[in-house]
Scaffold this active site. Structure first.
Site, PDB file in Angstrom:
ATOM      1  N   ASP A 145       0.826  -1.211   0.000  1.00  0.00           N
ATOM      2  CA  ASP A 145       0.000   0.000   0.000  1.00  0.00           C
ATOM      3  C   ASP A 145       0.859   1.260   0.000  1.00  0.00           C
ATOM      4  O   ASP A 145       0.549   2.232   0.684  1.00  0.00           O
ATOM      5  CB  ASP A 145      -0.935  -0.002   1.203  1.00  0.00           C
ATOM      6  CG  ASP A 145      -2.175   0.870   0.966  1.00  0.00           C
ATOM      7  OD1 ASP A 145      -2.464   1.184  -0.211  1.00  0.00           O
ATOM      8  OD2 ASP A 145      -2.844   1.243   1.939  1.00  0.00           O
ATOM      9  N   ALA A 392      -7.222   6.497  34.973  1.00  0.00           N
ATOM     10  CA  ALA A 392      -5.987   7.066  34.454  1.00  0.00           C
ATOM     11  C   ALA A 392      -5.045   7.481  35.574  1.00  0.00           C
ATOM     12  O   ALA A 392      -3.827   7.429  35.428  1.00  0.00           O
ATOM     13  CB  ALA A 392      -6.314   8.270  33.581  1.00  0.00           C
ATOM     14  N   ASP A 500     -19.008  14.487  37.109  1.00  0.00           N
ATOM     15  CA  ASP A 500     -18.798  13.201  36.429  1.00  0.00           C
ATOM     16  C   ASP A 500     -19.909  12.226  36.797  1.00  0.00           C
ATOM     17  O   ASP A 500     -19.663  11.042  37.024  1.00  0.00           O
ATOM     18  CB  ASP A 500     -17.432  12.629  36.802  1.00  0.00           C
ATOM     19  CG  ASP A 500     -16.912  11.623  35.766  1.00  0.00           C
ATOM     20  OD1 ASP A 500     -17.417  11.653  34.620  1.00  0.00           O
ATOM     21  OD2 ASP A 500     -16.020  10.836  36.098  1.00  0.00           O
TER      22      ASP A 500
END
Length: 772
Positions: A145, A392, A500
């Protein structure tokens, strides 16, 4: 969602990556510019390819190519002229490949801005491509490609190949032959099109190099014809039967070099007998190949890059779009089909700045943390069952108090994020005593980590609990809503916003049917100022300093210091309550994608127009009062949205005890509802940030990509072109020699890329065959 645990101990998921920009878009997904959150590579900028599993699974060959790309990237890691893989992971609905971000952008863009390259510039690019392709072949990989869109330039001007979705990796013992009809048609060699019985070899890549070389020197495509049919079939026929229409003014050596690369008879093609044939050609005689391999050749084209997030060399059609993580459906048997997809590069394994590093899992943990007040008081459950959650910035594990064996949950945060942990601890201390807010029992700190010891909740998250019920009534939904409203009101009374609110942050104390809920995870909660003057001042500070809400869906403006941020207040929490209630009563998330092809921008548009309805069987037995309450909470204008006072006084919360008709929610609530909810919340926050003024989807259709890129060029600070004569590609006439013009101004109705499929250079639909 699957969090990926590597043997070295690291996990990565979408929570570890903040979306910043869109770099590309194609049939199966998008490529995002992202920032890493947490870990040794915290704040590092990457490019992330995100593919929808349902689209990948439409063809068996596409699935095979997708899995092969991940394997090829791992095999090729560390090769200088190839884009490096750092992570690969998956959710229930999507695949993610995280690679280095090559800031110089596509070679396509640079060629568009110049019209064509001179001999020196073209020769440099070709030389580095020869080294890059040869490095693939040495590792038993056929690229298949090679095209302008898949060639990137780094900040120094060196070449990097990207997108290995069509590459063929040969395993030990396999014949080095392939059979698939795949690639981009104008770069395909005759044997890829014709597919002889014995298959084809890596020599197909040298044909593609010939096409690239022609394009670099002429700004034209050798097998497309202006004013003629340019379907895939037409182009394929020319590749098989027509001669290359070289301009008469082309350098003699360059013409011979390209002509030999574009030799239709395989045995006569340059490179058939090895790469040295190409290196020793007269056109390449000035190249120091040892220097080329070491990347010490002096680049001719050096991109002028302003900063780490500079995307000027990528298509503005994509970079101007909001970086939204669109909803998607989860295919059946996805985990089995994509098993083994995940990967974390050894170069980014977390060290002591991890949210929880390997040091806590070591056998000599007591000796390592002998001075830790937490470990003097608690015993950490290091088993797989002891892991309760991971984000995280933190992990949550089960722990046991040494003196009495009492069980708790401990949130462990790296000292790198100690300020966030301390703020969360302060807010939790302020809200203690409410029956529907998680209880904080203890706080500890040592040189490595910060520890929040909280009550352990053994019940399920909200939607998981409802999903397991055999019978769920509107009365029970109202009881849950009353508890939730009570907790949120308690926060707001103390001038605290949660920021949240979502189902996964609503847990139950036990699996008992009468168990009370707890609102958890105050990592993004903030104190509101007490006066308007303080509030205005605080907004300015927040805009510069605080990332907020679920980071896996956070906007770049929320993460970058100095960028603007939405003005969060109690109204965002109230809107989230409306979405929670809608989902509980119907088993569906409002504003969610109506089809797999729908974009997140369209979700934002529906949010801004308050486009939700109470149609469908699920709403048949839901009371009018409940619908009225939802409508009030999901009102777009925050000034007209229900206030907390109006919410607590609403008739539905006060008189729903008698509504015992079963809801359909448990039977129709999809497993992807949590993810869909989060995507809807993030779309709302994007819209809220922009004042509910949205980008018109029609302003940047994918079909315009080629036209936009052909007109790209140097622009001044105002965005105006510095050169009024816009360079455009043209196609050479078929079966005749064409003169090269010295003018850079070309007819606007011509363009070498007009015929192409509107597929991104990094994601495309591939044609399948029976064999790879």
């Amino acid at each position: 969602m699957e969090d990926i645990l590597m043997p070295e101990g690291e996990k990565v998921s979408m929570e570890n990556f903040a979306l910043l920009r869109v770099l590309g878009k194609g049939a199966y997904g998008k490529v995002f510019l992202v920032r890493k959150v947490g870990g040794k590579d915290h704040n590092t900028i990457y490019a992330m390819k995100v593919l929808r599993k349902t689209r990948v699974l439409t063809k068996q060959k596409t699935l095979e190519h997708t899995m092969a790309e991940r394997q090829v990237l791992e095999r090729l890691r560390g090769t200088p002229f190839l884009v490096n893989l750092f992570y690969a992971f998956q959710t229930d609905t999507k695949l993610h490949i995280v690679m280095e971000y090559v800031r110089g952008g596509e070679l396509f863009t640079h060629l568009c801005s110049r019209g064509h390259f001179d001999l020196e510039a073209a020769r440099f690019v070709i030389a580095e491509l020869v080294v890059a392709i040869d490095s693939l072949h040495q590792r038993k990989v056929i690229y298949r490609d090679l095209k302008l869109e898949n060639i990137l330039l780094d900040e120094e001007g060196h070449v990097k190949l990207t997108d290995f979705g069509l590459s063929k990796l040969f395993l030990p013992g396999e014949l080095d032959r392939a059979n698939s009809y795949c690639g981009t048609i104008e770069y395909m060699s005759p044997e890829v099109i014709n597919r002889p019985e014995g298959g084809y070899s890596d020599v197909v890549d040298w044909w593609s190099l010939g096409v690239i070389s022609f394009e670099l020197l002429t700004g034209c495509s050798p097998f497309t014809v202006d004013g003629a049919q340019n379907s895939s079939k037409d182009i394929a026929k020319r590749i098989m039967t027509k001669k290359v229409p070289f301009p008469k003014t082309m350098d003699v050596d360059a013409r011979d070099f390209i002509g030999q690369l574009l030799e239709k008879k395989l045995e006569k093609r340059l490179g058939y007998n090895g790469v040295d044939e190409i290196k020793n050609h007269k056109f390449m005689s000035s190249i120091d190949w040892d220097a080329a391999v070491k990347r010490t050749l002096k680049p001719v084209i050096v991109p002028r890059i302003g900063h780490d997030l500079d995307t000027q060399f990528f298509s503005a059609e994509f970079t101007s779009q909001p970086p939204l993580y669109s909803p998607a459906e989860s295919p059946l048997n996805a985990n089995t089909l994509f098993r083994g997809y995940s990967y974390v590069s050894p170069s980014v394994i977390f060290a002591n700045d991890n949210v929880i590093g390997e040091e806590l899992m070591a056998e000599d943990v007591n000796a390592l943390l002998a001075s830790s007040s937490f470990f003097a008081k608690y015993k950490l459950d290091k088993s797989d069952a002891g892991l309760l959650g991971k984000g995280a910035f933190s992990v949550v594990r089960r722990c046991e108090r040494v003196v009495d064996g009492a069980q708790f949950a401990v949130k462990i945060v790296s000292q790198k994020f100690a300020s966030q942990a301390q703020r969360e601890a302060r807010i939790l201390e302020m809200v203690q005593g409410h029956p529907n807010i998680v209880q904080l029992h203890d706080v500890h700190s040592d040189p490595l980590h910060f520890y929040l010891v909280m009550e352990i909740l053994t019940g399920n998250e909200l939607l998981e609990r409802i999903r397991k019920l055999e019978r769920f009534t509107e009365s029970e939904a109202a009881d849950i809503m009353r508890q939730l409203v009570s907790a949120v009101k308690y926060l707001h009374d103390k001038r605290i916003v949660h920021r949240d609110l979502k189902p996964e942050n609503i847990l139950f104390e036990s699996i008992d049917s009468s168990a009370r809920l707890r609102l958890v995870d105050f990592g993004f909660a903030r104190l509101l100022p007490n006066s308007m003057e303080q509030q205005l001042k605080s907004v300015q500070v927040l805009r510069k300093m605080t990332p907020c809400f679920t980071l896996q869906y956070a906007a770049p403006e929320v993460l970058d210091v100095g960028d603007s941020q939405p003005e969060y207040n109690e109204q965002c929490d109230l809107w989230s309550l409306g979405v929670v209630l809608f989902t509980m009563l119907s088993g569906q998330v409002p504003f969610h994608a109506r089809s797999r092809q729908e974009s997140a921008t369209e979700i934002m548009q529906r949010i801004c127009r308050a486009e939700f309805s109470f149609t469908g069987d699920a709403w048949t037995n839901v009371s009018a009062d409940a619908k009225n309450l939802i409508t009030g909470l999901l009102t777009v204008d925050p000034k007209k949205r229900l206030s907390m006072q109006e919410l607590t006084a609403h008739m539905w919360l006060k008189s729903s005890a008698s509504m015992d008709t079963p809801l359909q929610t448990p039977s129709i609530l999809p497993s992807s509802a949590d993810e869909t909810f989060n995507e809807t919340l993030r779309a709302f926050l994007h819209a809220n940030r922009d004042g509910f003024h949205l980008l018109d989807v029609a302003a940047a259709p994918l079909m315009k990509r080629r036209g936009i890129k052909r007109q790209s060029g140097d622009k001044d600070a105002s965005g105006n072109s510095k050169n009024s004569r816009v360079t455009q590609f043209e196609c050479l006439p078929e079966e005749q020699e064409a003169e090269m013009t010295s003018s850079t101004s070309r007819p606007s109705n011509l363009g070498m890329m007009n015929y192409r499929e509107p597929n991104s250079g990094t994601i495309r639909e591939t044609r399948g065959s029976d064999s790879s």
